[in-house]
Design an enzyme around this catalytic site. Sequence first.
Site, PDB file in Angstrom:
ATOM      1  N   HIS A 171     -23.709 -10.940   0.629  1.00 38.70           N
ATOM      2  CA  HIS A 171     -22.561 -11.702   0.131  1.00 38.70           C
ATOM      3  C   HIS A 171     -22.455 -11.451  -1.362  1.00 38.70           C
ATOM      4  O   HIS A 171     -23.459 -11.546  -2.073  1.00 38.70           O
ATOM      5  CB  HIS A 171     -22.752 -13.190   0.415  1.00 38.70           C
ATOM      6  CG  HIS A 171     -21.500 -13.986   0.256  1.00 38.70           C
ATOM      7  ND1 HIS A 171     -20.934 -14.220  -0.978  1.00 38.70           N
ATOM      8  CD2 HIS A 171     -20.684 -14.570   1.163  1.00 38.70           C
ATOM      9  CE1 HIS A 171     -19.832 -14.934  -0.806  1.00 38.70           C
ATOM     10  NE2 HIS A 171     -19.654 -15.151   0.480  1.00 38.70           N
TER      11      HIS A 171
ATOM     12  N   ARG B   8     -13.186 -17.449  -4.897  1.00 38.88           N
ATOM     13  CA  ARG B   8     -12.349 -16.325  -5.333  1.00 38.88           C
ATOM     14  C   ARG B   8     -10.993 -16.365  -4.635  1.00 38.88           C
ATOM     15  O   ARG B   8      -9.982 -15.981  -5.200  1.00 38.88           O
ATOM     16  CB  ARG B   8     -13.075 -14.999  -5.059  1.00 38.88           C
ATOM     17  CG  ARG B   8     -14.139 -14.679  -6.109  1.00 38.88           C
ATOM     18  CD  ARG B   8     -14.942 -13.460  -5.739  1.00 38.88           C
ATOM     19  NE  ARG B   8     -15.846 -13.740  -4.618  1.00 38.88           N
ATOM     20  CZ  ARG B   8     -16.060 -12.933  -3.584  1.00 38.88           C
ATOM     21  NH1 ARG B   8     -15.464 -11.769  -3.515  1.00 38.88           N
ATOM     22  NH2 ARG B   8     -16.889 -13.278  -2.629  1.00 38.88           N
TER      23      ARG B   8
END
Lengths: 224, 550
Positions: B325, B345
């Site tokens: 990740h 994000r």
Amino acid sequence: MARIIVANTEYKVPSNLTIMKALEYLGWRLKRGVGCRGGFCGACSTIYRMKGDHKLYTGLACATKVEDGMIIAQIPISPANKKSYNIDSLKAQPNTILELYPEVARCISCNTCTKACPQDIQVMDYVQAALRGDIAKAAELSFDCIMCGLCATRCPAEITQFNVGILARRLYGKYIAPKYKQLEKRVKEIEQGKFEDELSKLTKASKQKLVELYAARVREEVKR
Amino acid sequence: MTKDPYPDYMRESINKVEKTRDRRAKEVFDQCSPDEIDDVLSKYHPDFIKEQKTKLRFGVSKGEVVPLEVARVIETKSIINPKDIDLTKIDFDTDVLIVGGGGAGANAALWAMKSGVKPENIIIATKLRMGDANTTMAQGGIQAAVHENDSPAIHYVDVVGGGHYENDPALVKRLVSDAPFMLKWYEELGMMFDKFPDGTMDAIHGGGTSRMRMHFAKDYTGLEIMRTLRDAVFNSGVKILEFSPAAELIKDDKGQVAGAVLLNLDTQEYIIVRSKTTILTTGGFGRLHIQGFPTTNHYGATFDGCVMGYRAGVPLRLLKSVQYHPTGAAFPEQIVGLLVTEKIRGKGAQVVNKDGEQFCFPLETRDVEASLIIRECVGRDNGIITPTGQRGLWLDSPLIDIIHGEGTIEKNFSAMVKQFGRYGIDITQDPMLIYPTLHYQNGGLKINANAETPVPNLYAAGEVTGGTHGSNRLMGNSLLEVSVFGRAAGISAAKRVQKVSLGKLTLSHVEQYNALCDEYKVKNPPSPIFFPDYTQPKHKERLLTSKFLH
């Protein structure tokens, strides 16, 4: 280094460790009182006192740093009053929660549950909301609950708060929150086979074709 | 004034991040071209380090390329010596045995029941507690092509492109086709997804998506799914055996799977479960710490299901690829490796270097984004190094409130606000330091679109399987996967129950596998390992009882 007391024995451990990592530092190989190790599962409920302090504190072992003078015990499972119900046959009425969990009415507003909550949830407030029959409020206030059980362990009125919370949330999500109509429409479209041909073609497409399709995508713009 | 959680040199870098913030709010980076993607992956993605891989030397997938850590638990003897096990004394006789109590296991149980199996004939055996699973830790969301401008076909193309065209087409088709149905079922179960006043579920982009189809429940999406499924399972009357991981599958003399040997973790006794059908929903391998990476995963994620399935004859596929990740926590030390959701994000936070500059599009697919971050830190030396030696870059969360208005972070990311708040870091004001962390097992056991393995009576669903995501999974497709294939496994098993006639129970496949290990002179400790071992050598050297948990 911090001095901590585990099983009535004092040990020195590096003071930057969490309680969980401190136990492993001492050589414990955990199988109870350990789960996600990130504050999401509620498996590592822990109670502790500080030497010379009468108060009983609560926390998650994975998310609480050791402190000098901590006397630690873990409560890996909270014995809970869990009522069995079929959510489809319940109704979101003001008395629904009370009928399943009448002990909610025993709440003495002492706020111990709120103080015990490692998630900083206003537990007493959602119990009171449930008592008033305000399911939406109980659902909203209890939303961050990881069901660790520390509230129920401390409650002098013997309420299993976290089970009241999930009942409130399921009643809200199922009966009170407005339904997503486009979702219902899309499920019907799929059932009617609207996308079947296109998908079947894709499953047989060559890699070259898929590469082209992927490159030709236009990313949906985010409206700001 | 409270003490600054960040040391002075990190605070100086944060000052630079703050200076560039207003300018960056309007700055948009282009996505990488296919050539740039190939380049950065081959140079910086950990999967491309040849020395970290090996070929399996024996078993049904002999020749398959896997990480060294995977080979270590596959190419080894079972913790069980079949001679020690009395298969004539059956503790539980059942129709459906589900091994693993996460999202896939819960779905399998509920849908087996909906397909006609009585709850008293279903057992869920799980290593820790029901719901102690990576499902609970998934924060960001669940994908489903619901919007008018979206379709399962568009979702399909996103999935196979993100997976580098190595996906199994039939599995992807099932994944995207059933997605809206599962989301709707979850709504009916009473899950509280974030909605607008008219009932429309909020949805955003994830890395690699071309449509905004990531549905979420704050940043507790997996928790909301898992605790609700668990409540439904508790209400159903299904039998649950907690602290009872499976050690090996049992077969019968016809070569069918016929249950499992469980281990009671408290008493250390074995438990024999004979079952007409068995479903593996054990999750992935984060706690094997591939290449020494820290992980976002649950304590029990030790690859057990793949180990057992492989010994029983189920091929493994795509294990060569590991998902890192892009944004694991890199500071403070106490939470290194834990997940910082991609949704951050998705809502507009950018990844920036020590000088406060952006260097890439923030929502590339995870393998690409992770490689770009590693390049910026290692290749270009534009990262921060923490006092404990951990590398990292800034994830500029305060930008979210600038874009969407004050209070957005508090409202949308209460899990992350709490996670960092415990250590004095206020992510509404300061950025977080992040670095890629071991997140997901892209490959696994081979299944078909009905969650059937090639071995009769054995099913598998979720992270334990391989093929759905090719060599890189998109965000929001793992909660979807446990939902779609957990259900598929439950339905398939329920159908199969009617037709099964079991023969004499045997562990001969384990005996044969152990013999192969002798032939190949393996030296690895036995498996499954059940738990990682975080104790130090000074403790290990003095152990009196060391039969397992190595």
